[in-house]
Design a protein around this motif. Structure first.
Motif: not given
Ligand SMILES: [Zn+2]
Length: 325
Positions: A201-208, A273-279
């Motif tokens: 989930y890190d990309p979601f919380f850092k930048e989302g 399908n979460v942000s880390g998977e997408y990133a």
């Protein structure tokens, strides 16, 4: 009886035959598109770690919602980036909070689009935790009181579905109760039932949503990634408490949980399908290491094969463009 009577390759001979016997297909109707609402006017700022996804002010989110509807995607999942944060997370349940304004605007301009709102407090607290912290610990029952307020305010704004994300005990029954008591009996609940404590989930919380934890982690409420039977208990409790749709999050590493859940519970099942998977997929593709198109389709199809009915994905618009072609 085996070979030579049975030759499974017979039905793989060409694309027509393979199409005829294909067990699972992606449909645009399966997808839910996440959206990030921000304050301001005329804002459409790409979230760099989630290319193709944007921070959108209310005026621009309506345009985006129209595009999503025109692509045939039936639903959006709304997150908000608030103007200010405080310990009571007041913007989360403010009538003029960012999510409430975005819901009203979308429902007014694009009424047929199903609007799902993420119900949590972590975007709205300065410490980034999902509720009220007492002695360094996320206090379940006082957090539930705030969750109730958020739920009613999202329903009043016009949300079709509310999606509790905090993994608090008892949140589904409390939300169902306040919805019914406030005459929102037709607002459905999509529960983040088996939400694992994941670094994906890190990309979601850092930048989302720009809500980074000030201290600690979320392991006292989100699930241990080692536990599948406990996930089934969580899902069973949510169904009992009144969830209309249940969810497993993240997706790629948790398909065993999706499979078990669908085998056990015959209720609509969503996968995130979460942000880390997408990133990860985008990053590998950007350096030419993978065939993004093929791997994305293989990944999304695997979610359906495992048993997911609904797929929340940052790929929603991309895949809709391909499916509509
Ligand atoms: Zn949260």
């Amino acid at each position: 009886m085996g070979f030579p009577v049975h030759r499974l390759r017979r039905l793989r001979k060409n694309e027509y035959l393979r199409n005829m016997v294909r067990e699972n297909r992606l449909n645009v109707e399966n997808f839910i598109c996440p959206l990030f609402a921000v304050h301001g006017n005329g804002v459409k700022q790409e979230i760099s770690i989630l290319p193709g996804n944007y921070h959108l002010s209310v005026d621009r989110i309506v345009e985006e919602a129209k595009e999503i509807r025109d692509l045939g995607i039936p639903a959006v999942l709304l997150f908000g980036v608030p103007q200010s944060k405080n310990l009571e997370a007041t913007e989360a349940y403010d009538h003029n909070g960012i999510v409430q304004r975005a819901v009203r605007a979308i429902k007014e301009e694009v009424p047929q689009l199903v609007v799902i709102t993420d119900v949590c407090l972590c975007e709205y607290t300065p410490h980034g935790h999902c509720g009220v912290i007492k002695d360094g610990y996320l206090d379940n029952d006082s957090s539930l009181e705030l969750i109730e307020k958020v739920t009613v305010s999202h329903a009043q704004a016009g949300a079709d579905i509310v999606a509790p994300a905090a993994m608090l005990d008892g949140q589904i029954s409390r939300m169902r109760k306040v919805l019914d008591e406030s005459s929102h009996t037709n607002v459905a609940i999509m529960a983040y039932s088996a939400k694992f404590a994941s670094k994906l989930y890190d990309p979601f919380f850092k930048e989302g949503t720009e809500s980074v934890l000030e201290f600690g982690d979320k392991r006292t409420h989100q699930m241990d990634c080692a536990n599948a039977f406990e996930a089934l208990r969580e899902i069973a409790l949510d169904i009992e408490e009144g969830a209309d749709i249940v969810m497993v999050k993240p997706a790629m590493f948790y398909l065993d949980v999706v499979y078990r859940a669908k085998e056990r519970f015959k209720v609509p099942l969503a996968i995130y399908n979460v942000s880390g998977e997408y990133a990860m997929l985008k990053a590998a593709s950007s350096i030419g290491k993978i065939d993004e198109f093929e791997i994305r389709n293989e990944m999304l199809t695997s979610f359906k094969r495992a048993g997911a009915d609904l797929i929340i994905s940052y790929h929603a618009k991309e895949i809709a463009h391909n499916l509509n072609r």
